[in-house]
Design a protein around this motif. Sequence first.
Motif, PDB file in Angstrom:
ATOM      1  N   GLU A   1       0.830  -1.209   0.000  1.00 52.06           N
ATOM      2  CA  GLU A   1       0.000   0.000   0.000  1.00 52.06           C
ATOM      3  C   GLU A   1       0.866   1.261   0.000  1.00 52.06           C
ATOM      4  O   GLU A   1       0.567   2.239  -0.691  1.00 52.06           O
ATOM      5  CB  GLU A   1      -0.925   0.009   1.231  1.00 52.06           C
ATOM      6  N   GLU A   2       1.959   1.231   0.781  1.00 51.12           N
ATOM      7  CA  GLU A   2       2.861   2.383   0.836  1.00 51.12           C
ATOM      8  C   GLU A   2       3.573   2.588  -0.503  1.00 51.12           C
ATOM      9  O   GLU A   2       3.702   3.724  -0.978  1.00 51.12           O
ATOM     10  CB  GLU A   2       3.900   2.188   1.946  1.00 51.12           C
ATOM     11  N   ALA A   3       4.030   1.491  -1.094  1.00 46.99           N
ATOM     12  CA  ALA A   3       4.736   1.595  -2.375  1.00 46.99           C
ATOM     13  C   ALA A   3       3.810   2.123  -3.470  1.00 46.99           C
ATOM     14  O   ALA A   3       4.214   2.956  -4.290  1.00 46.99           O
ATOM     15  CB  ALA A   3       5.294   0.233  -2.767  1.00 46.99           C
ATOM     16  N   ILE A   4       2.575   1.643  -3.482  1.00 44.63           N
ATOM     17  CA  ILE A   4       1.616   2.101  -4.497  1.00 44.63           C
ATOM     18  C   ILE A   4       1.334   3.589  -4.336  1.00 44.63           C
ATOM     19  O   ILE A   4       1.294   4.345  -5.321  1.00 44.63           O
ATOM     20  CB  ILE A   4       0.311   1.277  -4.394  1.00 44.63           C
ATOM     21  N   ALA A   5       1.158   4.024  -3.077  1.00 41.31           N
ATOM     22  CA  ALA A   5       0.892   5.447  -2.827  1.00 41.31           C
ATOM     23  C   ALA A   5       2.096   6.310  -3.191  1.00 41.31           C
ATOM     24  O   ALA A   5       1.948   7.390  -3.784  1.00 41.31           O
ATOM     25  CB  ALA A   5       0.525   5.642  -1.357  1.00 41.31           C
ATOM     26  N   HIS A   6       3.289   5.837  -2.833  1.00 40.95           N
ATOM     27  CA  HIS A   6       4.508   6.592  -3.156  1.00 40.95           C
ATOM     28  C   HIS A   6       4.674   6.693  -4.665  1.00 40.95           C
ATOM     29  O   HIS A   6       5.018   7.754  -5.203  1.00 40.95           O
ATOM     30  CB  HIS A   6       5.710   5.901  -2.518  1.00 40.95           C
ATOM     31  N   ALA A   7       4.444   5.587  -5.359  1.00 39.52           N
ATOM     32  CA  ALA A   7       4.564   5.601  -6.815  1.00 39.52           C
ATOM     33  C   ALA A   7       3.562   6.582  -7.427  1.00 39.52           C
ATOM     34  O   ALA A   7       3.887   7.303  -8.376  1.00 39.52           O
ATOM     35  CB  ALA A   7       4.339   4.196  -7.368  1.00 39.52           C
ATOM     36  N   ALA A   8       2.351   6.611  -6.891  1.00 39.30           N
ATOM     37  CA  ALA A   8       1.329   7.519  -7.418  1.00 39.30           C
ATOM     38  C   ALA A   8       1.754   8.976  -7.258  1.00 39.30           C
ATOM     39  O   ALA A   8       1.486   9.819  -8.133  1.00 39.30           O
ATOM     40  CB  ALA A   8      -0.001   7.275  -6.713  1.00 39.30           C
ATOM     41  N   SER A   9       2.458   9.281  -6.163  1.00 42.97           N
ATOM     42  CA  SER A   9       2.931  10.658  -5.959  1.00 42.97           C
ATOM     43  C   SER A   9       3.996  11.041  -6.980  1.00 42.97           C
ATOM     44  O   SER A   9       4.227  12.222  -7.227  1.00 42.97           O
ATOM     45  CB  SER A   9       3.492  10.819  -4.539  1.00 42.97           C
ATOM     46  N   LEU A  10       4.640  10.029  -7.579  1.00 36.40           N
ATOM     47  CA  LEU A  10       5.652  10.271  -8.614  1.00 36.40           C
ATOM     48  C   LEU A  10       5.056  10.202 -10.019  1.00 36.40           C
ATOM     49  O   LEU A  10       5.780  10.349 -11.005  1.00 36.40           O
ATOM     50  CB  LEU A  10       6.774   9.236  -8.501  1.00 36.40           C
ATOM     51  N   GLY A  11       3.740   9.968 -10.088  1.00 38.66           N
ATOM     52  CA  GLY A  11       3.095   9.864 -11.391  1.00 38.66           C
ATOM     53  C   GLY A  11       3.131   8.464 -11.978  1.00 38.66           C
ATOM     54  O   GLY A  11       2.873   8.274 -13.171  1.00 38.66           O
ATOM     55  N   TRP A  12       3.457   7.455 -11.154  1.00 38.00           N
ATOM     56  CA  TRP A  12       3.555   6.073 -11.597  1.00 38.00           C
ATOM     57  C   TRP A  12       2.398   5.248 -11.052  1.00 38.00           C
ATOM     58  O   TRP A  12       1.838   5.555  -9.997  1.00 38.00           O
ATOM     59  CB  TRP A  12       4.863   5.442 -11.120  1.00 38.00           C
ATOM     60  N   ASN A  13       2.075   4.174 -11.740  1.00 39.00           N
ATOM     61  CA  ASN A  13       1.003   3.271 -11.315  1.00 39.00           C
ATOM     62  C   ASN A  13       1.575   1.879 -11.088  1.00 39.00           C
ATOM     63  O   ASN A  13       1.996   1.208 -12.022  1.00 39.00           O
ATOM     64  CB  ASN A  13      -0.098   3.216 -12.388  1.00 39.00           C
ATOM     65  N   LEU A  14       1.585   1.457  -9.816  1.00 38.25           N
ATOM     66  CA  LEU A  14       2.022   0.104  -9.470  1.00 38.25           C
ATOM     67  C   LEU A  14       0.850  -0.789  -9.086  1.00 38.25           C
ATOM     68  O   LEU A  14       1.053  -1.960  -8.766  1.00 38.25           O
ATOM     69  CB  LEU A  14       3.021   0.144  -8.300  1.00 38.25           C
ATOM     70  N   ASP A  15      -0.348  -0.241  -9.124  1.00 40.38           N
ATOM     71  CA  ASP A  15      -1.531  -0.986  -8.690  1.00 40.38           C
ATOM     72  C   ASP A  15      -2.213  -1.634  -9.892  1.00 40.38           C
ATOM     73  O   ASP A  15      -3.373  -1.349 -10.217  1.00 40.38           O
ATOM     74  CB  ASP A  15      -2.493  -0.047  -7.955  1.00 40.38           C
ATOM     75  N   ARG A  16      -1.499  -2.523 -10.568  1.00 40.12           N
ATOM     76  CA  ARG A  16      -2.036  -3.217 -11.729  1.00 40.12           C
ATOM     77  C   ARG A  16      -1.138  -4.399 -12.076  1.00 40.12           C
ATOM     78  O   ARG A  16      -0.044  -4.546 -11.546  1.00 40.12           O
ATOM     79  CB  ARG A  16      -2.136  -2.272 -12.932  1.00 40.12           C
ATOM     80  N   ARG A  17      -1.600  -5.218 -12.986  1.00 41.25           N
ATOM     81  CA  ARG A  17      -0.828  -6.360 -13.462  1.00 41.25           C
ATOM     82  C   ARG A  17       0.308  -5.837 -14.346  1.00 41.25           C
ATOM     83  O   ARG A  17       0.073  -5.029 -15.248  1.00 41.25           O
ATOM     84  CB  ARG A  17      -1.745  -7.300 -14.245  1.00 41.25           C
ATOM     85  N   MET A  18       1.539  -6.326 -14.102  1.00 37.69           N
ATOM     86  CA  MET A  18       2.707  -5.751 -14.789  1.00 37.69           C
ATOM     87  C   MET A  18       3.699  -6.830 -15.179  1.00 37.69           C
ATOM     88  O   MET A  18       3.680  -7.943 -14.653  1.00 37.69           O
ATOM     89  CB  MET A  18       3.423  -4.745 -13.875  1.00 37.69           C
ATOM     90  N   VAL A  19       4.583  -6.460 -16.114  1.00 38.15           N
ATOM     91  CA  VAL A  19       5.795  -7.240 -16.385  1.00 38.15           C
ATOM     92  C   VAL A  19       6.978  -6.310 -16.176  1.00 38.15           C
ATOM     93  O   VAL A  19       6.879  -5.098 -16.390  1.00 38.15           O
ATOM     94  CB  VAL A  19       5.831  -7.815 -17.818  1.00 38.15           C
TER      95      VAL A  19
END
Length: 434
Positions: free
Chosen positions: A182-200
Amino acid sequence: MPAEEMIASLRRVVDHQAELLRREDEVNRILVQTVLTGGSLADLGQALVGLFPGVTLVTTTDGRLVATAGSDEDVAEVMALDCFDRTGRLIVEEEPVGVRSPGVAKSERTMVRIVAGTSDHGLLAVFTPGRVLTTTDVHGLERAAAVAALAITKEQAVSAVEGKYRAEFLRDTLVGRGGAPEEAIAHAASLGWNLDRRMVVVVAETDEDDAQTSRDGDELRSLQERFVRAWVQAVRTREPKAPVAGFSQEVVALLPAPCSGEGEQQTVMRSIGEIVKIVRGDGGGGRRTFSTGVSRPVDSVDDIPRAYAEALRAVAVGRQMQGESAVMHFDGLGIYRLLSLIPDNADLRAFVDEALGELATDAQPSYADLRQTLQVLLDTNLNVAETARLLFFHYNTLRYRITKLEQMLGPFTSDPQLRLTLSLALRIRQMRGV
């Protein structure tokens, strides 16, 4: 010449000089205003379109677009010209800079270099349909290039600070130090990134070993910065919220993956292949070759370190399998994935020599053909008819070759363990560096 004609001629010269001075003053006024307002490349482009109606472009030194100005229709028309390759890169190698003569081919486009001190930042290009820029116009464009250099230098300074901060966070996430999901997703969002999804996880690594190169440090840094910028631009154009950053000789990106299902891997590899093609830019601008590895999809931030390790393995083994410029998915490694875990290449080489004997060498021209015959036989599960068809052999010719192979290697047609050994030996022999 009558006095009246002489006066009229002088008046025309004076009027022409006055118009040139007026035009030059207008260019200076607009450029100064752009600088004073802290204008970006986009602002400068719009100002130049007002001065030179048409399209204005800013490119990197190797022709990748950084900024465009002009109507959508005009930009599309310019991008269809033969001075752009299929990836959208301006073919800078074929475009002279400076004044162009009227009436010659390509005279309605003008390029000037964007230089700051000893740093070459690219090209400022204007396309003016129906008009050829004069020497005075080109001088004005060169002053505009100085403004562009100022804007680029400022953007690079800001980007360097932001990039370092982003890269540190992404590095922590890749090695499992990004905090709770949850912290990583929120931090990434503050940088304009999205980690809350399926990724490679995608790793692109330069094929040249910087530790063994003859290039000096400044050149290596410049090449790596260009490599990183190319990937960042290519990724953000398609996936603005995808994390991407550069480290040492590699660039890492976390790209969205489709929901699991049939054709998932093909969809992912097709999308990544398009990005790779753009970054390579058909070899323009003296870019270094690089290999790319792709992980299996992950659905949680906790799984990113595992995916990063998979992508790194795919890069290393893909280069062994395909050579430089390889693009490999982790699931495509097959048996090579296990073979690559053996640290001593001498052990692998010894295994090949013991299994294949003299057939491991090229001591005779026929050995390469015999290895190919053996490989196809093993791939077809000893289907003689299918092997003969694939190799365009007569049935009796293939039977002769099988007899010869068994004399050299043993009864592999009746010994499954020997077939496995020979198959592994052939795979190892295909690996580069063994």
